[in-house]
Design a protein around this motif. Structure first.
Motif, PDB file in Angstrom:
ATOM      1  N   ILE A  92     -90.537 -46.358 152.180  1.00 11.38           N
ATOM      2  CA  ILE A  92     -90.969 -47.671 151.983  1.00 11.38           C
ATOM      3  C   ILE A  92     -89.832 -48.705 151.553  1.00 11.38           C
ATOM      4  N   VAL A  93     -89.729 -49.881 152.591  1.00 10.46           N
ATOM      5  CA  VAL A  93     -88.740 -50.823 152.333  1.00 10.46           C
ATOM      6  C   VAL A  93     -89.420 -51.778 152.028  1.00 10.46           C
ATOM      7  N   ARG A  94     -88.968 -52.664 150.925  1.00  8.19           N
ATOM      8  CA  ARG A  94     -89.582 -54.011 150.404  1.00  8.19           C
ATOM      9  C   ARG A  94     -88.616 -55.038 150.259  1.00  8.19           C
ATOM     10  N   ASN A  95     -89.182 -56.180 150.791  1.00  9.00           N
ATOM     11  CA  ASN A  95     -88.087 -57.337 150.543  1.00  9.00           C
ATOM     12  C   ASN A  95     -88.838 -58.428 149.471  1.00  9.00           C
ATOM     13  N   ILE A 111     -92.761 -62.416 145.179  1.00  7.80           N
ATOM     14  CA  ILE A 111     -91.467 -62.782 144.553  1.00  7.80           C
ATOM     15  C   ILE A 111     -90.330 -62.191 145.664  1.00  7.80           C
ATOM     16  N   VAL A 112     -89.568 -62.967 146.145  1.00  4.55           N
ATOM     17  CA  VAL A 112     -88.415 -62.498 146.990  1.00  4.55           C
ATOM     18  C   VAL A 112     -87.216 -61.722 146.427  1.00  4.55           C
ATOM     19  N   PHE A 113     -86.840 -60.326 146.746  1.00  3.81           N
ATOM     20  CA  PHE A 113     -86.106 -59.801 145.833  1.00  3.81           C
ATOM     21  C   PHE A 113     -84.512 -60.326 146.358  1.00  3.81           C
ATOM     22  N   ASP A 114     -83.565 -60.214 145.312  1.00  2.00           N
ATOM     23  CA  ASP A 114     -82.212 -60.319 145.763  1.00  2.00           C
ATOM     24  C   ASP A 114     -81.811 -59.603 146.824  1.00  2.00           C
ATOM     25  N   ALA A 115     -82.243 -58.333 146.896  1.00  4.52           N
ATOM     26  CA  ALA A 115     -81.848 -57.240 147.905  1.00  4.52           C
ATOM     27  C   ALA A 115     -82.863 -56.195 148.010  1.00  4.52           C
ATOM     28  N   PRO A 116     -83.142 -55.913 149.316  1.00  6.86           N
ATOM     29  CA  PRO A 116     -84.334 -55.295 149.733  1.00  6.86           C
ATOM     30  C   PRO A 116     -84.261 -53.733 148.589  1.00  6.86           C
ATOM     31  N   VAL A 158     -83.249 -50.479 160.015  1.00  2.00           N
ATOM     32  CA  VAL A 158     -84.462 -51.010 160.455  1.00  2.00           C
ATOM     33  C   VAL A 158     -84.821 -52.475 159.876  1.00  2.00           C
ATOM     34  N   ASN A 159     -84.726 -52.363 158.500  1.00  2.00           N
ATOM     35  CA  ASN A 159     -85.127 -53.734 157.857  1.00  2.00           C
ATOM     36  C   ASN A 159     -84.290 -55.050 158.367  1.00  2.00           C
ATOM     37  N   ASP A 160     -82.901 -54.745 158.538  1.00  2.00           N
ATOM     38  CA  ASP A 160     -82.139 -55.841 158.929  1.00  2.00           C
ATOM     39  C   ASP A 160     -82.522 -56.338 160.469  1.00  2.00           C
ATOM     40  N   SER A 161     -82.834 -55.211 161.063  1.00  2.00           N
ATOM     41  CA  SER A 161     -83.137 -55.792 162.370  1.00  2.00           C
ATOM     42  C   SER A 161     -84.595 -56.231 162.595  1.00  2.00           C
ATOM     43  N   LEU A 162     -85.657 -55.509 162.031  1.00  2.00           N
ATOM     44  CA  LEU A 162     -86.960 -56.306 162.058  1.00  2.00           C
ATOM     45  C   LEU A 162     -87.125 -57.534 161.326  1.00  2.00           C
ATOM     46  N   LYS A 163     -86.200 -57.671 160.203  1.00  2.70           N
ATOM     47  CA  LYS A 163     -86.465 -58.922 159.503  1.00  2.70           C
ATOM     48  C   LYS A 163     -86.125 -60.155 160.182  1.00  2.70           C
ATOM     49  N   THR A 172     -92.832 -63.380 158.283  1.00  2.00           N
ATOM     50  CA  THR A 172     -91.933 -62.888 157.389  1.00  2.00           C
ATOM     51  C   THR A 172     -92.363 -61.518 157.166  1.00  2.00           C
ATOM     52  N   LEU A 173     -91.273 -60.506 157.211  1.00  7.14           N
ATOM     53  CA  LEU A 173     -91.545 -59.008 156.764  1.00  7.14           C
ATOM     54  C   LEU A 173     -91.179 -58.780 155.451  1.00  7.14           C
ATOM     55  N   VAL A 174     -92.478 -58.374 155.006  1.00  7.57           N
ATOM     56  CA  VAL A 174     -92.582 -58.287 153.502  1.00  7.57           C
ATOM     57  C   VAL A 174     -92.137 -57.097 152.752  1.00  7.57           C
ATOM     58  N   ASP A 175     -92.854 -55.790 153.562  1.00 10.64           N
ATOM     59  CA  ASP A 175     -92.417 -54.589 153.285  1.00 10.64           C
ATOM     60  C   ASP A 175     -93.001 -53.834 154.607  1.00 10.64           C
ATOM     61  N   PHE A 176     -92.638 -52.321 154.605  1.00  7.97           N
ATOM     62  CA  PHE A 176     -93.157 -51.386 155.582  1.00  7.97           C
ATOM     63  C   PHE A 176     -92.770 -50.137 155.159  1.00  7.97           C
ATOM     64  N   LYS A 177     -93.600 -49.030 155.812  1.00  2.00           N
ATOM     65  CA  LYS A 177     -93.522 -48.097 155.629  1.00  2.00           C
ATOM     66  C   LYS A 177     -92.990 -47.238 157.003  1.00  2.00           C
ATOM     67  N   LEU A 178     -91.952 -46.175 156.761  1.00  2.00           N
ATOM     68  CA  LEU A 178     -91.213 -45.578 157.679  1.00  2.00           C
ATOM     69  C   LEU A 178     -91.700 -44.053 157.593  1.00  2.00           C
ATOM     70  N   GLU A 179     -91.651 -43.480 158.675  1.00  2.00           N
ATOM     71  CA  GLU A 179     -91.562 -41.806 158.609  1.00  2.00           C
ATOM     72  C   GLU A 179     -90.372 -41.331 159.677  1.00  2.00           C
ATOM     73  N   PHE A 180     -89.700 -40.324 159.248  1.00  2.00           N
ATOM     74  CA  PHE A 180     -88.617 -39.914 160.277  1.00  2.00           C
ATOM     75  C   PHE A 180     -88.979 -38.303 160.505  1.00  2.00           C
TER      76      PHE A 180
END
Length: 237
Positions: A92-95, A111-116, A158-163, A172-180
């Motif tokens: 899970i990546v959160r912005n 609340i927008v994070f300083d970094a994901p 993925v976060n950088d590209s999709l954001k 706005t891409l708030v957060d998302f779940k990935l599986e590998f």
């Protein structure tokens, strides 16, 4: 490509064997669940949108240097993918603060994070997908240290590209779940899906929720939100 017996059925998808042992067919359903399956329902047309959106975004991410399991879209609901062994980590990546993050730490949403941030859940329905860290994942032999580093690197890519992509769509891409997953040779690729089921997507101007939270929180207009996100995506890709 011949579709053979069903291998697996999850909350949102069915997976079928094919006449090639290295390829599978994924079929997307309209079923919707939330809160580890406690809430169930149907989002009409969701399967088609999630299938087509995932395929478009995975092809987009491939061009950004992120390998995926995508091979070919077969029809509106079905896609041919490379067979992988899923790494049992939900990534899970959160912005921006939202959902379980806000509840867990007692902070407001938005609340927008300083970094994901990045977090891992142990992909285990019986245990309720508990949060774990990289040391736990190593102890449980869910992945190697090198695989965990690779997964983190890909997740932030993925976060950088999709954001940036979603921002160009007014979303706005708030957060998302990935599986590998691991291919037969052991290399790590992005698997599963990228959709309003797995991403929090807010309208950049109004903050309106355009994702599965509309179903989770009984906000109504679920189908319209999914269709709106799909329209914005296809207008760009």
């Amino acid at each position: 490509m011949e579709k053979r017996e069903q291998l697996y059925e999850g909350k949102a998808k069915q997976v079928f064997k094919t006449d090639d042992e290295n390829l599978l067919i994924v079929s997307y359903k309209d079923d919707a669940t939330a809160f580890n399956g406690m809430k169930k329902g149907t989002i009409t047309g969701k399967g088609v949108i999630n299938n087509q959106m995932s395929n478009l975004l995975m092809q987009y991410l491939e061009k950004k240097g992120i390998p995926t399991h995508f091979v070919e879209e077969l029809n509106p609901r079905e896609t041919l993918v490379r067979k992988v062994s899923i790494v049992p980590l939900e990534v899970i990546v959160r912005n921006i603060s939202a959902g379980s993050f806000s509840k867990r730490y007692g902070i407001e949403e938005g609340i927008v994070f300083d970094a994901p941030t990045i977090e891992f859940s142990y992909k285990n329905d019986d245990l309720g997908d508990p949060l774990i860290n990289a040391y736990h994942a190593l102890a449980l032999k869910l992945a190697t240290a090198a695989e965990i580093e690779q997964i983190k690197q890909y997740a932030f890519m993925v976060n950088d590209s999709l954001k940036a992509f979603w921002a160009s769509c007014g979303v706005t891409l708030v957060d998302f779940k990935l599986e590998f997953g691991r291919l037969t040779g052991g290399s790590i690729v992005l698997a599963d899906e990228i959709s309003p089921d797995t991403c929090r997507l807010w309208d950049s101007k109004t903050g309106e929720k355009l994702d599965k939270d509309r179903f989770r929180r009984d906000l109504g207009g679920v189908e319209d939100a999914y269709a709106e996100v799909m329209k914005r995506l296809t207008d760009k890709l």
